[in-house]
Design an enzyme around this catalytic site. Structure first.
Site, mmCIF file in Angstrom:
data_model
loop_
_atom_site.group_PDB
_atom_site.id
_atom_site.type_symbol
_atom_site.label_atom_id
_atom_site.label_comp_id
_atom_site.label_asym_id
_atom_site.label_seq_id
_atom_site.Cartn_x
_atom_site.Cartn_y
_atom_site.Cartn_z
ATOM 1 N N ASP A 121 0.825 -1.210 0.000
ATOM 2 C CA ASP A 121 0.000 0.000 0.000
ATOM 3 C C ASP A 121 0.860 1.262 0.000
ATOM 4 O O ASP A 121 0.383 2.345 0.354
ATOM 5 C CB ASP A 121 -0.904 0.025 1.233
ATOM 6 C CG ASP A 121 -2.063 -0.957 1.131
ATOM 7 O OD1 ASP A 121 -2.143 -1.662 0.109
ATOM 8 O OD2 ASP A 121 -2.874 -1.018 2.069
ATOM 9 N N ASP A 138 -5.186 -7.862 14.575
ATOM 10 C CA ASP A 138 -4.700 -9.203 14.887
ATOM 11 C C ASP A 138 -5.342 -9.753 16.156
ATOM 12 O O ASP A 138 -5.850 -10.870 16.176
ATOM 13 C CB ASP A 138 -3.175 -9.208 15.003
ATOM 14 C CG ASP A 138 -2.640 -7.996 15.779
ATOM 15 O OD1 ASP A 138 -3.436 -7.310 16.442
ATOM 16 O OD2 ASP A 138 -1.432 -7.745 15.715
#
Length: 352
Positions: free
Chosen positions: A101, A250
């Site tokens: 990105d 996460d």
């Protein structure tokens, strides 16, 4: 007895101080409890892991997707690509995605290096998003849509896995259809670089040497650390996929998966070396993400956790785990309240 107005401030400061110290004591006792759980079970699990490592892989192996999320990391991206390209797994059963990105020349560096690796037979591709919706979680989700692999390994760009990582990490999945995640241990490439790195290494080693092992071996909820882990794809999908409403996607995903009945485990013998932030600004940015994200996840998931059929022990351990960054404001508040309480809280009445 009559007290001066300042006395009430002293009383209030003393009460707040006492409450903060009680909270800090509870978090300290939780850490000691995890140490006890670890010491109680480490020997038997080490023997089981040794037997597991000696067990040969089956003839039929699953397809694995390796994801390498990257954002403006030109200094390490080619090293990371080389390390995942060296993973020992059949090439026809391996996909590697560089989820880049970046907004700088890292994208072009990654594409050029991917082209070189492809000429050598490495199944690697660079997926670049100009719209960074969801940030890392969004990139991981977008990459999964491009693959049908049964398992997904994730490495941050500053980590360098050993070639045998996949062969070790896949073994716990065989014979346990409810296992969602195998988390590896972090090692450090720059442990000795400066005093900041040394201090971080001590704290991180404590987390992986004691806390993760104690949780995994005691049936407690375990979190994915964002890198150096191997996921079962169906577990990710069953938990609702990657969500980006917290800064710790996460932890969020791993807890949601466990609330769905999936299991997460940890292997201390699967070590992956990575770089620790080597200057204060990078360290502060990392700690801000971890602190804010874990509290966001706690706000999001503590309700479902306490409504779940989990044991009270598991619920309490999860609460302490997800809110552990509250230790820092408790310490700060207690330090501010202590001198006020000592200076203003009356020792004897000023009037009767």
């Amino acid at each position: 007895m009559n007290y001066l107005p300042l006395d009430y401030i002293g009383f209030a400061a003393a009460i707040i101080y006492a409450l903060c110290m009680c909270a800090l004591c509870l978090y300290a006792l939780h850490s000691l409890w995890l140490l006890w759980r670890y010491k109680r079970s480490v020997g038997s699990h080490d023997q089981a892991y040794e037997k597991e490592l000696q067990t040969p892989l089956p003839d039929t192996l699953p397809k694995i997707l390796v994801q390498l999320p990257v954002f403006n990391e030109r200094d390490v991206v080619t090293r990371a690509m080389d390390s995942v390209a060296a993973l020992d797994w059949p090439r026809e059963l391996l996909e590697i995605q560089v989820l880049d990105d970046s907004t700088d020349d890292c994208v072009e560096l990654a594409r050029q290096h991917a082209a070189t690796l492809q000429k050598n037979g490495i199944p690697i591709q660079v997926i670049h998003r100009s719209d960074r919706t969801g940030y890392k979680a969004g990139a991981l989700e977008a990459g999964m849509q491009e693959s049908d692999a049964e398992f997904v390994a994730i490495f941050d760009a500053d980590f360098v896995p050993e070639p045998d990582f996949l062969q070790k990490a896949i073994k716990p999945f065989f014979g346990n259809d409810k296992l969602a995640l195998v988390q590896g241990r972090w090692e450090h490439l720059n442990r000795e670089e400066n005093i900041l790195c040394k201090a971080q290494a001590i704290g991180i080693d404590g987390h992986f040497a004691i806390e993760q092992g104690a949780r995994a071996w005691s049936g407690l909820a375990l979190n994915f650390n964002g890198t150096c882990g191997l996921w079962r794809r169906t577990a990710i999908e069953d938990a609702g996929g990657w969500e980006h409403d917290t800064l710790t996607e996460d932890m969020d995903l791993s807890y949601r998966a466990q609330l769905k009945g999936w299991e997460c485990t940890y292997r201390s013998d699967i070590a992956v070396r990575g770089e620790i932030p080597n200057h204060v600004d990078a360290w502060r940015s990392q700690q801000f993400r971890w602190a804010k994200g874990s509290i966001q996840t706690a706000i999001k998931l503590l309700g479902p956790i306490w409504k779940s059929p989990w044991s009270i022990t598991k619920k309490l351990a999860s609460t302490f785990h997800m809110t552990h960054y509250l230790v820092h404001p408790f310490m700060l508040i207690s330090l501010l309240c202590a001198p006020v309480a000592l200076g203003l809280c009356p020792q004897i009445p000023v009037g009767i």
